[in-house]
Write a protein that holds these residues in place. Structure first.
Motif, short mmCIF file in Angstrom:
data_model
loop_
_atom_site.label_atom_id
_atom_site.label_comp_id
_atom_site.label_asym_id
_atom_site.label_seq_id
_atom_site.Cartn_x
_atom_site.Cartn_y
_atom_site.Cartn_z
N HIS A 1 1.71 12.22 -3.49
CA HIS A 1 1.41 13.95 -2.48
C HIS A 1 2.20 14.34 -0.96
O HIS A 1 2.01 15.07 -0.70
N TYR A 2 3.25 12.84 -1.01
CA TYR A 2 3.66 13.18 0.62
C TYR A 2 5.26 13.16 0.07
O TYR A 2 6.32 12.84 0.82
N LYS A 3 5.89 12.80 -1.38
CA LYS A 3 6.90 13.03 -1.91
C LYS A 3 7.48 14.37 -1.20
O LYS A 3 8.79 14.04 -1.36
N ASN A 4 7.58 14.79 -1.45
CA ASN A 4 8.21 16.27 0.09
C ASN A 4 7.78 16.60 1.56
O ASN A 4 7.93 17.72 1.42
N SER A 5 6.85 15.20 2.00
CA SER A 5 7.43 15.71 2.58
C SER A 5 8.47 15.86 3.46
O SER A 5 9.39 15.43 3.79
N ASN A 6 8.37 16.85 4.88
CA ASN A 6 9.70 16.50 5.98
C ASN A 6 10.15 15.58 6.59
O ASN A 6 10.65 15.05 6.45
N ALA A 7 8.82 14.48 6.87
CA ALA A 7 9.03 13.61 7.59
C ALA A 7 9.73 12.50 6.49
O ALA A 7 10.59 11.59 6.96
N TYR B 1 0.64 -1.34 -0.04
CA TYR B 1 0.35 0.26 0.30
C TYR B 1 0.91 0.80 -0.12
O TYR B 1 0.24 2.47 0.33
N ILE B 2 2.27 1.52 -0.54
CA ILE B 2 3.21 2.44 -0.26
C ILE B 2 2.37 3.45 -0.80
O ILE B 2 2.57 4.51 -0.37
N ASP B 3 2.35 3.43 -1.60
CA ASP B 3 1.41 4.59 -3.04
C ASP B 3 0.21 4.84 -2.21
O ASP B 3 -0.84 5.49 -3.52
N LYS B 4 -0.56 4.63 -1.22
CA LYS B 4 -2.00 5.22 -0.37
C LYS B 4 -1.19 5.83 0.26
O LYS B 4 -0.29 5.65 1.57
N PRO B 5 -2.00 6.63 0.34
CA PRO B 5 -2.18 7.55 2.61
C PRO B 5 -1.90 5.81 3.74
O PRO B 5 -0.90 6.25 4.35
N VAL B 6 -2.29 5.50 3.76
CA VAL B 6 -1.94 4.36 4.31
C VAL B 6 -0.99 3.80 4.47
O VAL B 6 -0.83 3.88 5.72
#
Length: 197
Positions: free
Chosen positions: A37-43, A5-10
């Motif tokens: 969506h999350y590619k640039n997140s700080n985490a 599920y790596i490409d989904k939010p969960v």
């Protein structure tokens, strides 16, 4: 599972909570697959940097050279020590660290046994107070080269080697290849023995 599920939010949130169960290599591969969506997140950025650092300093990799103020007021360059010895043990510790102090008698006896056979130890302290540091070295009979920036955790070992807990050891052979990490007690002695006897 995370991979599924790596490409989904969960999947992304699962990944954040258990990324340290994967090898650095897997972390880097998985972080490529995260939803855009999350590619640039700080985490995610933090996790990737952490993995890249671990990858660069894992067994089989070349050591990263560092220069640190030594106890005698000069400078200690890691590459010089590696060049002159068969085996170099980088030992990260601090006078305020209970587990470090508990492990030190093992390190002292290792040094007494194997220094003549080609083992050198470099003590890198995470202390901040010079007097406390020097007293601890004396009290615990640490006769090998000692260095410290006296900056606690804000130091070259956490930055270049990603050290997040002490005591932390890195074993480097004469070619500058990292051959062991986080070794202590018997495990450390057996590795050194295999190599030098």
């Amino acid at each position: 599972s995370v991979k599924k599920y790596i490409d989904k939010p969960v999947g992304y949130f699962l990944f954040l909570s258990c990324y340290n169960m994967f090898t650095p290599q897997e972390v880097l591969e998985l972080s490529q697959k995260v939803s855009s969506h999350y590619k640039n997140s700080n985490a995610l950025k933090y996790i990737k940097e952490d993995a890249e650092r671990s990858n660069m300093t894992s067994n089989g990799q070349s050591f990263i050279d560092i220069t640190i103020p030594s106890m005698d007021g000069g400078e200690l360059k890691l590459s010089d020590i590696i060049r002159d010895n068969k085996l170099t043990l980088v030992d990260c510790w601090a006078s305020w660290c209970g587990p470090c102090r508990a492990e030190m008698p093992n390190v002292v006896s290792l040094y007494e046994k194997y220094h003549k056979k080609g083992l050198e130890i470099v003590g890198i302290s995470f202390d901040e107070d010079e007097t406390t540091w020097k007293n601890a070295v004396k009290t615990m009979n640490m006769t090998w080269p000692q260095a410290s920036e006296l900056r606690s955790w804000d130091n070259i070992m956490t930055q270049k080697y990603g050290v997040t807990s002490i005591p932390y050891t890195i074993l480097i052979d004469s070619n500058g290849t990292i051959i062991g990490q986080q070794l202590r007690g018997e495990e450390l002695e057996n590795t050194v023995k295999q190599y030098l006897e």
